[in-house]
Design a protein around this motif. Sequence first.
Motif, PDB file in Angstrom:
ATOM      1  N   SER A 259      35.837 -67.962  39.808  1.00 27.66           N
ATOM      2  CA  SER A 259      35.375 -67.240  39.399  1.00 27.66           C
ATOM      3  C   SER A 259      35.795 -65.738  39.283  1.00 27.66           C
ATOM      4  O   SER A 259      35.271 -64.911  40.147  1.00 27.66           O
ATOM      5  N   PHE A 260      36.907 -65.106  38.378  1.00 22.56           N
ATOM      6  CA  PHE A 260      37.520 -63.967  38.556  1.00 22.56           C
ATOM      7  C   PHE A 260      36.221 -62.893  37.629  1.00 22.56           C
ATOM      8  O   PHE A 260      35.442 -63.302  36.933  1.00 22.56           O
ATOM      9  N   SER A 261      36.116 -61.792  38.459  1.00 20.23           N
ATOM     10  CA  SER A 261      35.442 -60.738  36.727  1.00 20.23           C
ATOM     11  C   SER A 261      36.681 -60.290  36.088  1.00 20.23           C
ATOM     12  O   SER A 261      37.648 -60.985  35.921  1.00 20.23           O
ATOM     13  N   HIS A 262      35.263 -60.276  35.260  1.00 23.97           N
ATOM     14  CA  HIS A 262      36.100 -60.281  33.610  1.00 23.97           C
ATOM     15  C   HIS A 262      36.356 -58.646  33.090  1.00 23.97           C
ATOM     16  O   HIS A 262      35.309 -57.820  33.114  1.00 23.97           O
ATOM     17  N   LYS A 263      37.472 -58.129  33.095  1.00 23.73           N
ATOM     18  CA  LYS A 263      37.258 -57.190  32.335  1.00 23.73           C
ATOM     19  C   LYS A 263      37.348 -56.899  30.956  1.00 23.73           C
ATOM     20  O   LYS A 263      36.526 -56.022  30.725  1.00 23.73           O
ATOM     21  N   TYR A 264      37.339 -58.208  30.316  1.00 23.70           N
ATOM     22  CA  TYR A 264      37.319 -57.554  28.270  1.00 23.70           C
ATOM     23  C   TYR A 264      36.415 -58.394  28.372  1.00 23.70           C
ATOM     24  O   TYR A 264      35.529 -59.760  28.918  1.00 23.70           O
ATOM     25  N   THR A 265      35.492 -58.124  27.959  1.00 21.39           N
ATOM     26  CA  THR A 265      34.113 -58.403  27.370  1.00 21.39           C
ATOM     27  C   THR A 265      33.736 -59.666  26.042  1.00 21.39           C
ATOM     28  O   THR A 265      34.887 -59.502  25.469  1.00 21.39           O
ATOM     29  N   ARG A 266      32.929 -60.149  25.902  1.00 16.62           N
ATOM     30  CA  ARG A 266      32.568 -61.101  24.704  1.00 16.62           C
ATOM     31  C   ARG A 266      32.401 -60.072  23.233  1.00 16.62           C
ATOM     32  O   ARG A 266      33.614 -60.437  22.455  1.00 16.62           O
ATOM     33  N   GLU A 267      32.545 -58.666  23.659  1.00  9.99           N
ATOM     34  CA  GLU A 267      31.880 -58.482  22.309  1.00  9.99           C
ATOM     35  C   GLU A 267      33.574 -57.503  21.776  1.00  9.99           C
ATOM     36  O   GLU A 267      34.238 -57.202  20.728  1.00  9.99           O
ATOM     37  N   ASP A 268      34.842 -57.305  23.305  1.00 14.20           N
ATOM     38  CA  ASP A 268      35.990 -57.078  22.948  1.00 14.20           C
ATOM     39  C   ASP A 268      36.677 -57.880  22.025  1.00 14.20           C
ATOM     40  O   ASP A 268      37.742 -57.929  21.704  1.00 14.20           O
ATOM     41  N   MET A 269      36.416 -59.373  22.813  1.00 13.20           N
ATOM     42  CA  MET A 269      37.151 -60.421  22.198  1.00 13.20           C
ATOM     43  C   MET A 269      36.578 -60.909  20.117  1.00 13.20           C
ATOM     44  O   MET A 269      37.321 -61.075  19.972  1.00 13.20           O
ATOM     45  N   ARG A 270      35.337 -60.566  20.551  1.00 15.61           N
ATOM     46  CA  ARG A 270      35.328 -60.098  18.674  1.00 15.61           C
ATOM     47  C   ARG A 270      35.717 -59.267  18.143  1.00 15.61           C
ATOM     48  O   ARG A 270      35.464 -59.243  16.673  1.00 15.61           O
ATOM     49  N   LEU A 271      35.386 -58.095  18.894  1.00 15.15           N
ATOM     50  CA  LEU A 271      36.291 -57.160  17.872  1.00 15.15           C
ATOM     51  C   LEU A 271      38.225 -57.017  18.004  1.00 15.15           C
ATOM     52  O   LEU A 271      38.750 -56.881  16.408  1.00 15.15           O
ATOM     53  N   LEU A 272      38.606 -58.047  18.665  1.00 18.42           N
ATOM     54  CA  LEU A 272      39.908 -58.224  18.169  1.00 18.42           C
ATOM     55  C   LEU A 272      40.250 -59.755  17.475  1.00 18.42           C
ATOM     56  O   LEU A 272      40.871 -59.464  16.908  1.00 18.42           O
TER      57      LEU A 272
END
Length: 188
Positions: free
Chosen positions: A95-108
């Motif tokens: 469980s590492f902290s996530h730098k990129y959010t789900r919104e970032d992945m949607r944008l990608l």
Amino acid sequence: MNDSKLNSIEQIREFLEGTAEVTFTTPTDEPQRRMFVTRILKRFRYFTLTKGHRGVLFSYMQRLTGYSRQHLSRLITQYRESKSITPKTRASRTSFSHKYTREDMRLLAEVDSLHDTLSGPATKVLLERACRVFGDVRFVRLAQISVSHLCAPRQAGCQPWMKKRRNTYSRVPSIFREIGNLLRINKM
């Protein structure tokens, strides 16, 4: 286990010597075993004893709880530091902290859909330009993404919700069939 009659280190030593070939069934209830260790540490004032007496108590607790030497040592250290033995909690091993959010992945996924999934370095340049040249604040985190991190979410099966958003279509390959040629049937 009822061990209230064992009040001295000598009695515990005799108990251990007398039960060398007897196997104990250790309680499977983890809180009960932790409470037993805490009770023994308090009752015999473990940290004020000499090293030899602590060794006898250590063997006693190890035999009755079924803990390994290392685990029991960790529990005793935890008790010495916090005066209680509580299980350490953590989310999970990975469980590492996530730098990129789900919104970032949607944008990608949206960028990939608009530009027909360009190569990693080309997509990285597009993301950097969207942030720096056009001033779009949605791309601030994605402008710093590495090419290897950029390619990871694109892999098949990685994130099904992202696969749906990318809207990539491939042409169905045509099949060449000759017209007018009859296949010969082999008769025996």
